[in-house]
Design a protein around this motif. Structure first.
Motif, short mmCIF file in Angstrom:
data_model
loop_
_atom_site.label_atom_id
_atom_site.label_comp_id
_atom_site.label_asym_id
_atom_site.label_seq_id
_atom_site.Cartn_x
_atom_site.Cartn_y
_atom_site.Cartn_z
N ASN A 159 0.88 -1.37 -0.04
CA ASN A 159 -0.03 0.04 0.19
C ASN A 159 1.06 1.49 -0.05
O ASN A 159 1.64 1.35 0.62
CB ASN A 159 -0.82 0.02 1.36
CG ASN A 159 -1.60 -1.20 1.46
OD1 ASN A 159 -2.37 -1.64 0.49
ND2 ASN A 159 -1.37 -2.15 2.61
N TRP A 160 0.49 2.25 -0.80
CA TRP A 160 1.43 3.18 -0.92
C TRP A 160 0.52 4.75 -0.91
O TRP A 160 -0.42 4.86 -1.72
CB TRP A 160 2.31 3.17 -2.33
CG TRP A 160 3.17 4.36 -2.73
CD1 TRP A 160 2.57 5.62 -3.22
CD2 TRP A 160 4.51 4.59 -2.20
NE1 TRP A 160 3.67 6.45 -3.13
CE2 TRP A 160 4.87 5.96 -2.73
CE3 TRP A 160 5.34 3.91 -1.48
CZ2 TRP A 160 6.01 6.40 -2.48
CZ3 TRP A 160 6.56 4.32 -1.22
CH2 TRP A 160 6.97 5.45 -1.95
N CYS A 161 0.83 5.50 -0.04
CA CYS A 161 0.02 6.92 -0.04
C CYS A 161 1.02 7.75 -0.63
O CYS A 161 2.25 8.11 -0.46
CB CYS A 161 0.11 7.19 1.32
SG CYS A 161 -0.58 8.95 1.60
N THR A 166 5.04 7.18 1.38
CA THR A 166 5.46 6.07 2.10
C THR A 166 4.55 5.06 1.84
O THR A 166 3.43 4.89 1.45
CB THR A 166 5.79 6.76 3.51
OG1 THR A 166 6.55 5.64 4.34
CG2 THR A 166 4.27 6.77 4.27
N VAL A 167 5.32 3.96 2.54
CA VAL A 167 4.55 2.69 2.28
C VAL A 167 3.68 2.48 3.82
O VAL A 167 4.09 3.08 4.83
CB VAL A 167 5.49 1.44 2.55
CG1 VAL A 167 4.46 0.10 2.70
CG2 VAL A 167 6.30 1.55 1.29
N CYS A 178 -5.70 6.56 2.91
CA CYS A 178 -4.46 6.61 3.87
C CYS A 178 -5.09 7.37 5.27
O CYS A 178 -5.88 8.05 4.96
CB CYS A 178 -3.51 7.72 3.29
SG CYS A 178 -2.20 8.24 4.70
N GLN A 188 -1.51 0.73 -5.06
CA GLN A 188 -1.01 -0.34 -5.16
C GLN A 188 0.45 -0.44 -5.92
O GLN A 188 0.62 0.12 -6.98
CB GLN A 188 -1.54 -1.79 -5.62
CG GLN A 188 -3.07 -1.98 -4.87
CD GLN A 188 -3.01 -2.33 -3.46
OE1 GLN A 188 -2.33 -3.64 -3.39
NE2 GLN A 188 -3.40 -1.74 -2.65
N ARG A 189 1.62 -0.76 -4.95
CA ARG A 189 2.77 -0.32 -5.72
C ARG A 189 3.66 -2.04 -5.31
O ARG A 189 3.69 -2.56 -4.67
CB ARG A 189 3.86 0.54 -5.24
CG ARG A 189 3.36 2.03 -5.59
CD ARG A 189 4.59 2.83 -5.58
NE ARG A 189 4.23 3.85 -5.97
CZ ARG A 189 4.87 5.10 -6.12
NH1 ARG A 189 6.23 5.18 -5.84
NH2 ARG A 189 4.33 6.25 -6.57
N GLN A 426 8.69 -1.47 5.54
CA GLN A 426 9.62 -0.52 5.13
C GLN A 426 9.60 0.65 6.26
O GLN A 426 8.98 1.88 6.20
CB GLN A 426 9.09 0.18 3.77
CG GLN A 426 9.22 -0.75 2.67
CD GLN A 426 8.44 -1.91 2.66
OE1 GLN A 426 7.24 -1.82 2.84
NE2 GLN A 426 8.92 -2.85 2.24
N ARG A 466 10.67 6.40 1.60
CA ARG A 466 10.50 4.69 1.53
C ARG A 466 10.82 4.03 2.91
O ARG A 466 10.10 3.46 3.58
CB ARG A 466 11.45 4.28 0.57
CG ARG A 466 10.55 3.33 -0.40
CD ARG A 466 11.31 2.15 -1.01
NE ARG A 466 11.84 1.09 -0.23
CZ ARG A 466 12.20 -0.05 -0.90
NH1 ARG A 466 12.49 -0.14 -2.23
NH2 ARG A 466 12.47 -0.77 0.13
#
Length: 815
Positions: A159-161, A166-167, A178, A188-189, A426, A466
Motif C-alpha cells: 500500500n502506497w500513499c 510512504t508505504v 490513507c 498498490q505498488r 519499510q 520509503r
RNA sequence: GCCCGGGUGGCGAAAUCGGCAGACGCAAAGGACUUAAAAUCCUUUUUCCGGCAACGGGAGUGCGGGUUCAAGUCCCGCCCCGGGCACCA
C-alpha cells in the motif's frame, strides 16, 4: 479484641516495599527438582499504560502461578515487552521523541503498574524485543532460514500513499484511503519483499494439531485449520485453440468438468497480456484499479471475453476464455474452469454474461435440473460425462484425476489458502533484515559474526519516504562481505510478529550472548504448560509461533513440535458493548482504580466480574463489593486473632458448621483451580465462607477459629496477595503466602449432616426433607407419601409412578 | 453466505453429569447506630394473584415445537447480539 480497619494503602505500600527489596522473591529456581510449571501470558505492547485487558490477562496468570507454587510446582512466570512497532514511530513524529526513549519510558511505567498489581514475574528474565541483545537473534534466525531456503525475496504489492510518499501498513489503510489523508486513495505498488516460507510447513501445522487438541480451544484450532485452508483436488491443463501453450486450472471438482462452459483467468494472470488486444488490456487495468479500492466483500463480479478459446482436456470441447475480477491470482493457479451449474460464483458470473450453463451432476436419487435455477453444489451422480457417467462424484474425482495424470494433462493436487509470510516492513522501528545487496555478488547475508545489525539511532523519522534507514549513510553503505566492494545494506525491517514468535524461548535464557537460548534448558521447560492470552491472536501470532517452533526444531535447537501444550483464551474487556480503545475514548486506566481501592480489590474485581473465557462488559459499580469483602475479611481475621488456640478440638455446634463450610469451600476453590478457572465462583465461595464464619463467630471455639483463619487466608492468597500476606503475618506466621502448601480438604468434614431430598408431585416441588445419606428407595417412598404437603397434593388421586433418586429427590406422578 | 461463541431478575452473574432456577455481588428500598453524614450492621428485593400475616397458588431461563416422571441443560426449526472467515475454485 483489636479489630483493625482495612487500610489498603498502608498494607499494600508495606509489602510493596518489602517485596521490591527482595528481587528474587518470584525468581525461578533452575536447580529445583520439583516438577516444572511454565506459565506465560502474552507479553504486552508497551503503549504507555496497562489497559483492563492486560489487568485481566495478568491477574489470571498470576492467580494461577501462585496456586501452582502452593501446589508444590517449580513455577516459571516471566514477562517481557513486544517493543517494536509503529506507535513508537508515530509518537516520534508527533512528540519529537526518539522511539527508543518513548518505548523505554513506557516500559518503565507499565512495569511499575505490574509490580504494583503484585504480578509474580521473574524480572531476572525480562525481555524487551527492541534491544539488540534480543533482536540480534531475530537476525540470526533469519540467516538460518535463508540458508535453508526458508527466507526468500519476491515482488509483492504494498500500500502506497502518494501524499506521504510512504508505504502504509494494512491497518493504516482506512476505507481504501490513507489514515492521515482520508481523501487520498491508497495505490498498490510492487516492491521486492522478504518472505518466510511458512507454506513449507502447512501440512505439519495441520498434522501437529493432534498434539495440542484438548489443550487448545477447539475454535482456535478451527480458525487455524480454515486459515491454512488445505484442499484436495486436481490441476488440469486446458489447451489453447490455434496457438501453443495451455492454461492450468485448479479444481476440487474434476467430476464436474463436462459442465465447464468457459475458462476464467485472474486479472493479473500472465497469459492475459498475451491473449488480449491493447484495448481490452486497458479495460483489464481498469478492473484492477477498481478492485483495489473496493471492499472485497462487496465486489461486483465483472469480466471480459478475451476473444480466444480453450480446449477441455476431457471432452475436447471448445470453450471461451474470459478474465474475471473475482478469480484470485494468489490462489491455486490463478485460473479456473467455470462450471456454472455446480458453483454459485460461476453461476452468478455466467448468468450475467449469458454463458452456457450445463448441469452434469444430479442428486442421488434425483434428476438433473435442466435448465437449473441455481447452482447444485453438492456431490451426486455424474451425468452426460462420457465414460464417467453414472459414477458418484467421489469416485469420479478420484478416477478422473488419475486419468489426467496418466494422459499427462494434469494430476491430483493439493492447494493451501495460507500464503508465505511477508515479513518486510519499510519502517524504522523494527529488526533490520541482515542482508546486503552487492552489485557484483547479488544478495549476500551478513556474516553471523557481524550480528547484530544495529538500528542506527540517528535516523530521522519523518513519516515520509520509503524508509528512514535509507537516509542514514553509515547504515546503508557497507562493503560486501564476500568481495569487499561497495554495497548497500537492506533497509527493510522485520514484521513484529517475528519478535513474538519465539520470545517465550528467550525468557529461559534472557541474557545469553552466545545463543538464542540454551537447548538443554529448553528441553527441560518446553512445551509451555499454560499459555494465556486474547483470542484476537488465534491466527497470526499463534500460527507464526508454531511455525517458528518447527523451524527451531529443524535447526536442532529444540526437540518439541509445539510451543504450548495448553492455551487459554480469555475474553475481551468491553465497554458499552465494544472493545476499549483510544479512538473510542472509552479506556479505563487501572491506576485510578488501584489508587482508590488498592491492587487486591482491582484484581478481585476483574476475576469476579465474569468467568475468564467470556467477554466482560465493564461495570465498575461492583468494585465496591470487592473492596467491602476484603475489608470485612480483614476485620474478621484481626478481631479474632487473640481468640485462637492452636490444636484445640471442635466442641460446639458452631464449630461443626464452620468446619463443614470451610472444607466445602476448600473443595470448591480447589476444584475451580483444577478444572475451568471460574474464579468468579471461587471468590463467591470465599464470600460465602466469610459470611458463614461471621454469623457463627461468637460460638466458635479457639481451635476451629485458628484453622478457619489460617486456611481462609491461604485460599485468599492467589487472588489478593497483599492482604493475604498481611493477615499471614498477623497470624504470627512467616514466609510468603504463595510458598505455603495449598490446604487440603477433608471430604468427611465437608459432608452435610444429611441429604436434603426434594419431594415433587408431577414434577413440581411441594416439600423437602432431610434424611441420612444413603437412605434406601423404599424408605424414601414411604417418607415422601407420609409428608403432609405431599399428601395434600396426592389425596384423592391415583399414584401412577414414583421416581426416586437417592439423596436427591422423590417425584410422585399422579393422575 | 459459512464457521464459532452467547441470550437467565433493574445490572454482573450462579446452577460443573437431565433432578430445588436466580448462589455470590452490585444497585434499590426500609430500618439500627449517629447531632448529622460517611462507614458499618440488620431486613426486603424474579414476577403475577389471594391474604393483616405466617403462608398458599400460578407463570417464568430469546421465540415455536419435541423427547422425558423431570429441560436453563438434550433434539428439531427460527429470532437477536458478539467474534472470525468471506468470492480460496
Amino acid at each position: 479484641m483489636a479489630e483493625k480497619p482495612y487500610d489498603h494503602n498502608a498494607i499494600e505500600e508495606k509489602w510493596h516495599a518489602r517485596w521490591r527489596e527482595d528481587q528474587s522473591i518470584y525468581a525461578c529456581d533452575w536447580t529445583s527438582d520439583k516438577p516444572k510449571y511454565y506459565v506465560v501470558e502474552m507479553f504486552p505492547y508497551p503503549s504507555g499504560k496497562l489497559h483492563m485487558g492486560h489487568v485481566r490477562n495478568y491477574s489470571l496468570g498470576d492467580t494461577l502461578a501462585r496456586y501452582m507454587w502452593m501446589r508444590g510446582y517449580n513455577v516459571f512466570h516471566p514477562i517481557g515487552w513486544d517493543a517494536f512497532g509503529m506507535p513508537a514511530e508515530n509518537a516520534a513524529i508527533k512528540n519529537d521523541m526518539h522511539p527508543r526513549q518513548w518505548t523505554r519510558d513506557n516500559i518503565a511505567n507499565m512495569k511499575r503498574q505490574l509490580v504494583r498489581l503484585a504480578i509474580s514475574y521473574d524480572w531476572n528474565c525480562e525481555v524487551s524485543t527492541c534491544e539488540p541483545e534480543y533482536y540480534r537473534w531475530n537476525q540470526w534466525f533469519f540467516l538460518k532460514m535463508y540458508e535453508r531456503g526458508l527466507a526468500y525475496r519476491k515482488k509483492a504489492l504494498v500500500n502506497w500513499c502518494p501524499e506521504c510518499a510512504t508505504v502504509l501498513a494494512n491497518e493504516q489503510v482506512v476505507n481504501g484511503c490513507c489514515w492521515r489523508h482520508e481523501t487520498t486513495p491508497v495505490e498498490q505498488r510492487e516492491l521486492d519483499q522478504w518472505f518466510l516460507r511458512i507454506t513449507a510447513y502447512a501440512d505439519q501445522l495441520l498434522d501437529d494439531m493432534k498434539q495440542i487438541e484438548g489443550g487448545w480451544p477447539e475454535r482456535v484450532l478451527t480458525m487455524q485449520r480454515n486459515w491454512i485452508g488445505r484442499s484436495e483436488g486436481a490441476e488440469l491443463d486446458f489447451g489453447l485453440e490455434g496457438r501453443p501453450g495451455k492454461i492450468r486450472v485448479f479444481t476440487t471438482r474434476v467430476d464436474t468438468i463436462y459442465g465447464a462452459t468457459c475458462v476464467i483467468l485472474a486479472l493479473e494472470h500472465p497469459l492475459v497480456k498475451e491473449l488480449v488486444s491493447a484495448g481490452t488490456a486497458l479495460e483489464v487495468k481498469k478492473l484492477i484499479d477498481e478492485r483495489a479500492n473496493q471492499d472485497p466483500g462487496q465486489l461486483i463480479k465483472k469480466g471480459l471475453f478475451t476473444g480466444h478459446h480453450a480446449l477441455n482436456p476431457f471432452s475436447g470441447e471448445r470453450v471461451p476464455i474470459w478474465v474475471g475480477n473475482f478469480v484470485l491470482m494468489g490462489y491455486g493457479t490463478g485460473a479456473i474452469m467455470a462450471v456454472p451449474a455446480h458453483d454459485e460464483r460461476d453461476f452468478e458470473f455466467c448468468t450475467q454474461y449469458g454463458i452456457a450453463i450445463r448441469p452434469v451432476i444430479r442428486p442421488q436419487g434425483g434428476t438433473l435440473a435442466d435448465p437449473p435455477k441455481e447452482a447444485f453444489t453438492e456431490y451426486g451422480i455424474v451425468e452426460n460425462s462420457g465414460p464417467w457417467s453414472g459414477l458418484s462424484s467421489e469416485e469420479a474425482r478420484r478416477q478422473m484425476a488419475a486419468h489426467a495424470r496418466s494422459k499427462g494433462f494434469g494430476e491430483p493436487a493439493i492447494t493451501f489458502r495460507i500464503k508465505d509470510w511477508g515479513v518486510s516492513r519499510q519502517r524504522y522501528w523494527g529488526t533490520p533484515i541482515p542482508m546486503i545487496h552487492c552489485p557484483a555478488c547479488g544478495l549476500v547475508p551478513v556474516p553471523e559474526a557481524d550480528l547484530p545489525v544495529e538500528l542506527p539511532l540517528e535516523a530521522q523519522i519523518t513519516g515520509k519516504g520509503r524508509s528512514p534507514l535509507e537516509n542514514v549513510p553509515r547504515f546503508v553503505n557497507v562493503n560486501c562481505p564476500k568481495c569487499g566492494a561497495a554495497a548497500r545494506r537492506e533497509t527493510d525491517t522485520m514484521d513484529t510478529f517475528v519478535d513474538s514468535s519465539w520470545y517465550f524461548y528467550r525468557y529461559l535464557d534472557a541474557r545469553n550472548g552466545a545463543q538464542p537460548f540454551d537447548s538443554a534448558r529448553a528441553a527441560q521447560w518446553f512445551p509451555i504448560d499454560q499459555y494465556i492470552g486474547g483470542v484476537t491472536h488465534a491466527i497470526l501470532h499463534l500460527i507464526y509461533s508454531r511455525f517458528w517452533t518447527k523451524v527451531m526444531r529443524d535447526i536442532g535447537l529444540i526437540s518439541t513440535d509445539e510451543p504450548a501444550r495448553n492455551l487459554f483464551t480469555q475474553g475481551m474487556v468491553l465497554k458499552d458493548g465494544s472493545a476499549m480503545s483510544k479512538s473510542k475514548g472509552n479506556v479505563v486506566d487501572p491506576d485510578e482504580m488501584t489508587a482508590k481501592y488498592g491492587s487486591d480489590t482491582c484484581r478481585l474485581f476483574v476475576l469476579f466480574a465474569a468467568p475468564p473465557e467470556r467477554d466482560m462488559d465493564w461495570q465498575e459499580s461492583s468494585v465496591e463489593g470487592q473492596f467491602r469483602f476484603l475489608s470485612r475479611a480483614y476485620r474478621f481475621v484481626t478481631r479474632n486473632l487473640e481468640r485462637t488456640t492452636a490444636g484445640a478440638a471442635p466442641s460446639t455446634e458452631a464449630d461443626r458448621k464452620a468446619l463443614r463450610k470451610l472444607h466445602q469451600t476448600l473443595k470448591k476453590v480447589t476444584e475451580d483451580f483444577d478444572s475451568r478457572w471460574h474464579f468468579n465462583t471461587s471468590i463467591a465461595a470465599l464470600m460465602e465462607l466469610l459470611n458463614e464464619l461471621t454469623s457463627l463467630e461468637k460460638d466458635m471455639s479457639g481451635g476451629v477459629l485458628a484453622e478457619s483463619l489460617e486456611k481462609f487466608t491461604l485460599m485468599l492468597g492467589p487472588f489478593a496477595p497483599y492482604v493475604a500476606q498481611e493477615l499471614w503475618e498477623d497470624l504470627g506466621r512467616t514466609g510468603p503466602v504463595f510458598r505455603q502448601s495449598w490446604p487440603a480438604f477433608d471430604e468427611e468434614l465437608a459432608k452435610e449432616e444429611g441429604a436434603e431430598v426434594v419431594l415433587q408431585v408431577n414434577g413440581k416441588v411441594r416439600s423437602r426433607m432431610i434424611v441420612p445419606f444413603g437412605t434406601g428407595k423404599e424408605e424414601l417412598e414411604k417418607r415422601a407419601v407420609a409428608d403432609e404437603k405431599v399428601h395434600a397434593q396426592v389425596a384423592g388421586k391415583q399414584v401412577v409412578k414414583m421416581i426416586v433418586v437417592p439423596d436427591k429427590l422423590v417425584n410422585i406422578v399422579v393422575r
